[in-house]
Design a protein around this motif. Structure first.
Motif, PDB file in Angstrom:
ATOM      1  N   ASP A   4       0.808  -1.214   0.000  1.00 31.18           N
ATOM      2  CA  ASP A   4       0.000   0.000   0.000  1.00 31.18           C
ATOM      3  C   ASP A   4       0.844   1.268   0.000  1.00 31.18           C
ATOM      4  O   ASP A   4       0.446   2.273  -0.575  1.00 31.18           O
ATOM      5  CB  ASP A   4      -0.945   0.004   1.207  1.00 31.18           C
ATOM      6  CG  ASP A   4      -2.066  -1.022   1.068  1.00 31.18           C
ATOM      7  OD1 ASP A   4      -2.370  -1.419  -0.073  1.00 31.18           O
ATOM      8  OD2 ASP A   4      -2.621  -1.423   2.098  1.00 31.18           O
ATOM      9  N   LEU A   7       1.742   2.156  -3.517  1.00 29.67           N
ATOM     10  CA  LEU A   7       0.554   2.672  -4.198  1.00 29.67           C
ATOM     11  C   LEU A   7       0.284   4.112  -3.754  1.00 29.67           C
ATOM     12  O   LEU A   7      -0.015   4.974  -4.575  1.00 29.67           O
ATOM     13  CB  LEU A   7      -0.653   1.773  -3.904  1.00 29.67           C
ATOM     14  CG  LEU A   7      -1.962   2.134  -4.583  1.00 29.67           C
ATOM     15  CD1 LEU A   7      -1.811   2.186  -6.101  1.00 29.67           C
ATOM     16  CD2 LEU A   7      -3.054   1.159  -4.176  1.00 29.67           C
ATOM     17  N   ASP A   8       0.413   4.370  -2.477  1.00 29.65           N
ATOM     18  CA  ASP A   8       0.227   5.730  -1.960  1.00 29.65           C
ATOM     19  C   ASP A   8       1.242   6.695  -2.561  1.00 29.65           C
ATOM     20  O   ASP A   8       0.902   7.831  -2.901  1.00 29.65           O
ATOM     21  CB  ASP A   8       0.323   5.762  -0.435  1.00 29.65           C
ATOM     22  CG  ASP A   8      -0.855   5.077   0.246  1.00 29.65           C
ATOM     23  OD1 ASP A   8      -1.910   4.889  -0.406  1.00 29.65           O
ATOM     24  OD2 ASP A   8      -0.704   4.710   1.425  1.00 29.65           O
ATOM     25  N   LEU A  10       2.755   6.409  -5.492  1.00 32.24           N
ATOM     26  CA  LEU A  10       2.394   6.620  -6.898  1.00 32.24           C
ATOM     27  C   LEU A  10       1.251   7.627  -7.015  1.00 32.24           C
ATOM     28  O   LEU A  10       1.289   8.528  -7.861  1.00 32.24           O
ATOM     29  CB  LEU A  10       1.995   5.301  -7.553  1.00 32.24           C
ATOM     30  CG  LEU A  10       3.102   4.267  -7.767  1.00 32.24           C
ATOM     31  CD1 LEU A  10       2.508   2.945  -8.244  1.00 32.24           C
ATOM     32  CD2 LEU A  10       4.139   4.776  -8.747  1.00 32.24           C
ATOM     33  N   LYS A  11       0.251   7.476  -6.151  1.00 30.02           N
ATOM     34  CA  LYS A  11      -0.885   8.394  -6.181  1.00 30.02           C
ATOM     35  C   LYS A  11      -0.460   9.809  -5.804  1.00 30.02           C
ATOM     36  O   LYS A  11      -0.941  10.781  -6.376  1.00 30.02           O
ATOM     37  CB  LYS A  11      -1.996   7.895  -5.256  1.00 30.02           C
ATOM     38  CG  LYS A  11      -2.711   6.678  -5.804  1.00 30.02           C
ATOM     39  CD  LYS A  11      -3.807   6.219  -4.875  1.00 30.02           C
ATOM     40  CE  LYS A  11      -4.564   5.031  -5.447  1.00 30.02           C
ATOM     41  NZ  LYS A  11      -5.650   4.586  -4.553  1.00 30.02           N
ATOM     42  N   ARG A  14       1.266  11.364  -8.750  1.00 36.62           N
ATOM     43  CA  ARG A  14       0.269  11.722  -9.762  1.00 36.62           C
ATOM     44  C   ARG A  14      -0.422  13.028  -9.374  1.00 36.62           C
ATOM     45  O   ARG A  14      -0.607  13.913 -10.209  1.00 36.62           O
ATOM     46  CB  ARG A  14      -0.747  10.605  -9.921  1.00 36.62           C
ATOM     47  CG  ARG A  14      -1.757  10.876 -11.016  1.00 36.62           C
ATOM     48  CD  ARG A  14      -2.780   9.734 -11.115  1.00 36.62           C
ATOM     49  NE  ARG A  14      -3.666   9.923 -12.233  1.00 36.62           N
ATOM     50  CZ  ARG A  14      -4.738  10.713 -12.195  1.00 36.62           C
ATOM     51  NH1 ARG A  14      -5.045  11.378 -11.104  1.00 36.62           N
ATOM     52  NH2 ARG A  14      -5.506  10.832 -13.264  1.00 36.62           N
ATOM     53  N   THR A  15      -0.793  13.159  -8.113  1.00 35.06           N
ATOM     54  CA  THR A  15      -1.450  14.376  -7.636  1.00 35.06           C
ATOM     55  C   THR A  15      -0.552  15.593  -7.832  1.00 35.06           C
ATOM     56  O   THR A  15      -1.000  16.644  -8.291  1.00 35.06           O
ATOM     57  CB  THR A  15      -1.841  14.230  -6.150  1.00 35.06           C
ATOM     58  OG1 THR A  15      -2.755  13.131  -6.030  1.00 35.06           O
ATOM     59  CG2 THR A  15      -2.480  15.490  -5.607  1.00 35.06           C
ATOM     60  N   LEU A  54       1.970   6.932 -14.748  1.00 33.13           N
ATOM     61  CA  LEU A  54       1.542   6.704 -13.366  1.00 33.13           C
ATOM     62  C   LEU A  54       0.160   6.064 -13.327  1.00 33.13           C
ATOM     63  O   LEU A  54      -0.096   5.183 -12.496  1.00 33.13           O
ATOM     64  CB  LEU A  54       1.552   8.014 -12.570  1.00 33.13           C
ATOM     65  CG  LEU A  54       2.937   8.543 -12.219  1.00 33.13           C
ATOM     66  CD1 LEU A  54       2.846   9.977 -11.710  1.00 33.13           C
ATOM     67  CD2 LEU A  54       3.617   7.647 -11.195  1.00 33.13           C
ATOM     68  N   ASP A  55      -0.740   6.476 -14.226  1.00 31.88           N
ATOM     69  CA  ASP A  55      -2.061   5.853 -14.297  1.00 31.88           C
ATOM     70  C   ASP A  55      -1.944   4.349 -14.564  1.00 31.88           C
ATOM     71  O   ASP A  55      -2.634   3.542 -13.937  1.00 31.88           O
ATOM     72  CB  ASP A  55      -2.916   6.500 -15.392  1.00 31.88           C
ATOM     73  CG  ASP A  55      -3.441   7.876 -14.999  1.00 31.88           C
ATOM     74  OD1 ASP A  55      -3.413   8.232 -13.802  1.00 31.88           O
ATOM     75  OD2 ASP A  55      -3.880   8.605 -15.921  1.00 31.88           O
ATOM     76  N   ILE A  58      -0.473   2.670 -11.398  1.00 30.39           N
ATOM     77  CA  ILE A  58      -1.479   2.628 -10.329  1.00 30.39           C
ATOM     78  C   ILE A  58      -2.504   1.539 -10.626  1.00 30.39           C
ATOM     79  O   ILE A  58      -2.870   0.770  -9.730  1.00 30.39           O
ATOM     80  CB  ILE A  58      -2.149   4.003 -10.158  1.00 30.39           C
ATOM     81  CG1 ILE A  58      -1.154   4.998  -9.542  1.00 30.39           C
ATOM     82  CG2 ILE A  58      -3.413   3.906  -9.307  1.00 30.39           C
ATOM     83  CD1 ILE A  58      -1.584   6.448  -9.605  1.00 30.39           C
ATOM     84  N   GLU A  62      -3.198  -1.556  -8.193  1.00 33.11           N
ATOM     85  CA  GLU A  62      -4.521  -1.786  -7.621  1.00 33.11           C
ATOM     86  C   GLU A  62      -5.047  -3.168  -8.012  1.00 33.11           C
ATOM     87  O   GLU A  62      -5.667  -3.848  -7.198  1.00 33.11           O
ATOM     88  CB  GLU A  62      -5.491  -0.696  -8.058  1.00 33.11           C
ATOM     89  CG  GLU A  62      -5.233   0.623  -7.391  1.00 33.11           C
ATOM     90  CD  GLU A  62      -6.139   1.744  -7.859  1.00 33.11           C
ATOM     91  OE1 GLU A  62      -6.270   2.706  -7.102  1.00 33.11           O
ATOM     92  OE2 GLU A  62      -6.685   1.685  -8.990  1.00 33.11           O
TER      93      GLU A  62
END
Length: 66
Positions: A4, A7-8, A10-11, A14-15, A54-55, A58, A62
């Motif tokens: 996780d 994943l966090d 990567l998000k 992206r943000t 990144l999409d 992610i 996921e």
């Protein structure tokens, strides 16, 4: 299996990229640390490519956690 925290991260990346892309869309002029201007068209293209990658990463992460 992706953990996780990855994943966090990567998000979060992206943000940040989306935020920078939004600033460019609003006419921001970014500079390097030495004050030299960044070519905004190149930066926009780079950020768009980064977001697309990144999409994909992610989505794979996921899928691996479900």
């Amino acid at each position: 299996m992706t953990d996780d925290s990855e994943l966090d991260r990567l998000k979060a990346r992206r943000t940040t990229a989306l935020y920078r892309l939004d600033l460019i869309g609003k006419g921001a002029q970014l500079t390097y640390d030495d004050g030299a201007p960044i070519d905004m068209k190149s930066e926009q293209a780079r950020l768009e490519q980064m977001i697309a990658e990144l999409d994909r990463r992610i989505a794979r992460a996921e899928a691996a956690t479900h």
